[in-house]
Design a protein around this motif. Structure first.
Motif, short mmCIF file in Angstrom:
data_model
loop_
_atom_site.label_atom_id
_atom_site.label_comp_id
_atom_site.label_asym_id
_atom_site.label_seq_id
_atom_site.Cartn_x
_atom_site.Cartn_y
_atom_site.Cartn_z
N ASN A 190 0.84 -1.20 0.00
CA ASN A 190 0.00 0.00 0.00
C ASN A 190 0.88 1.25 0.00
OD1 ASN A 190 -2.01 1.87 0.10
ND2 ASN A 190 -3.00 1.07 1.94
N THR A 191 0.95 1.94 1.10
CA THR A 191 1.70 3.19 1.15
C THR A 191 3.20 2.94 0.98
OG1 THR A 191 0.05 4.23 2.57
CG2 THR A 191 2.26 5.19 2.57
N MET A 192 3.81 3.79 0.17
CA MET A 192 5.27 3.82 0.04
C MET A 192 5.73 5.24 0.29
SD MET A 192 6.04 1.34 -3.23
CE MET A 192 7.77 1.10 -2.78
N GLY A 193 6.99 5.40 0.60
CA GLY A 193 7.46 6.75 0.85
C GLY A 193 8.92 6.82 1.17
N TRP A 194 9.31 8.01 1.61
CA TRP A 194 10.70 8.29 1.96
C TRP A 194 10.79 8.98 3.30
CZ3 TRP A 194 14.51 6.45 -1.13
CH2 TRP A 194 14.15 6.05 -2.41
N TYR A 195 11.73 8.51 4.09
CA TYR A 195 12.09 9.14 5.35
C TYR A 195 13.57 9.53 5.24
CZ TYR A 195 7.78 7.73 7.75
OH TYR A 195 6.48 7.57 8.15
N ARG A 196 14.00 10.39 6.14
CA ARG A 196 15.43 10.73 6.16
C ARG A 196 15.90 10.93 7.58
NH1 ARG A 196 15.21 16.85 3.49
NH2 ARG A 196 14.26 17.91 5.30
N PRO A 206 22.58 13.37 10.70
CA PRO A 206 23.41 13.06 11.87
C PRO A 206 22.91 13.78 13.12
CG PRO A 206 24.80 13.50 9.98
CD PRO A 206 23.40 13.85 9.57
N GLY A 207 22.72 13.01 14.19
CA GLY A 207 22.30 13.58 15.45
C GLY A 207 20.83 13.92 15.54
N LYS A 208 20.07 13.57 14.51
CA LYS A 208 18.64 13.88 14.50
C LYS A 208 17.81 12.62 14.37
CE LYS A 208 19.02 18.57 12.67
NZ LYS A 208 18.50 19.54 11.65
N GLN A 209 16.54 12.75 14.70
CA GLN A 209 15.63 11.62 14.56
C GLN A 209 15.21 11.45 13.10
OE1 GLN A 209 12.36 12.37 17.33
NE2 GLN A 209 13.36 11.08 18.86
N ARG A 210 14.83 10.24 12.76
CA ARG A 210 14.31 9.97 11.42
C ARG A 210 12.99 10.71 11.25
NH1 ARG A 210 14.35 3.88 9.11
NH2 ARG A 210 16.48 4.14 9.91
N GLU A 211 12.82 11.36 10.11
CA GLU A 211 11.61 12.12 9.85
C GLU A 211 11.02 11.75 8.50
OE1 GLU A 211 12.42 16.30 9.59
OE2 GLU A 211 13.85 16.07 7.95
N SER A 212 9.71 11.90 8.41
CA SER A 212 9.03 11.63 7.15
C SER A 212 9.29 12.75 6.16
CB SER A 212 7.52 11.50 7.39
OG SER A 212 6.84 11.33 6.16
N ASN A 252 1.52 12.96 0.59
CA ASN A 252 1.70 13.81 1.75
C ASN A 252 3.19 14.11 1.83
OD1 ASN A 252 1.08 15.26 4.01
ND2 ASN A 252 0.93 13.50 5.38
N SER A 253 3.53 15.36 2.17
CA SER A 253 4.95 15.69 2.25
C SER A 253 5.19 16.66 3.39
CB SER A 253 5.45 16.27 0.92
OG SER A 253 4.73 17.44 0.59
N ASP A 289 19.22 19.46 3.58
CA ASP A 289 18.62 18.23 3.07
C ASP A 289 19.59 17.05 3.18
OD1 ASP A 289 17.18 20.19 0.46
OD2 ASP A 289 16.15 19.39 2.22
N THR A 290 20.82 17.32 3.58
CA THR A 290 21.81 16.25 3.73
C THR A 290 21.36 15.25 4.79
OG1 THR A 290 23.65 17.65 3.05
CG2 THR A 290 24.17 15.73 4.43
N ALA A 291 21.30 13.99 4.40
CA ALA A 291 20.81 12.94 5.30
C ALA A 291 20.93 11.60 4.59
CB ALA A 291 19.36 13.19 5.70
N VAL A 292 20.70 10.55 5.36
CA VAL A 292 20.47 9.23 4.76
C VAL A 292 18.97 9.13 4.50
CG1 VAL A 292 20.62 6.75 5.05
CG2 VAL A 292 22.43 8.22 5.96
N TYR A 293 18.62 8.80 3.29
CA TYR A 293 17.22 8.69 2.89
C TYR A 293 16.83 7.22 2.84
CZ TYR A 293 16.93 13.65 1.86
OH TYR A 293 16.90 15.02 1.97
#
Length: 115
Positions: free
Chosen positions: A32-38, A41-47, A58-59, A89-93
């Motif tokens: 069903n739903t697919m998406g991207w999180y990121r 460094p030092g931050k929580q994963r966010e949608s 949704n973004s 925007d630098t992050a692991v996606y």
């Protein structure tokens, strides 16, 4: 077993563009739903952005007007077109997929925005 394989990350200068792809395979009959999180460094994963099977999206406010999510149901693939990239925007996606009540994650792809 569900596999999510991401591609498209890399190093880009501020203002540049990248396109991420994520292909799902395996036991994905009820995908069903697919998406991207990121996660920076030092931050929580966010949608970042999500899209349902019927195309509802949704973004995050921080990417609206710059990022666009889309999917190809025939290929079980989700895309993230990222324009006007900023250093923040630098992050692991991470690719995300929801199948019934289970959440699945890709291995992550690094996006670095730097001059």
């Amino acid at each position: 077993q569900v596999q999510l394989v991401e591609s498209g990350g890399g190093l880009v200068q501020p203002g540049g563009s990248l396109r991420l792809s994520c292909a799902a395979s395996g036991s994905i009959l009820s995908l069903n739903t697919m998406g991207w999180y990121r996660q920076a460094p030092g931050k929580q994963r966010e949608s970042v952005a999500t899209i349902t099977r019927d195309g509802s999206t949704n973004s995050a406010d921080s990417v609206k007007g710059r990022f666009a999510i889309s999917r190809d149901n025939a290929k079980n693939t989700v895309y993230l077109q990222m324009n006007s990239l900023k250093p923040e925007d630098t992050a692991v996606y991470y690719c995300y997929a929801r199948i019934l009540s289970s959440s699945h994650w890709g291995q992550g792809t690094q996006v670095t925005v730097s001059s």
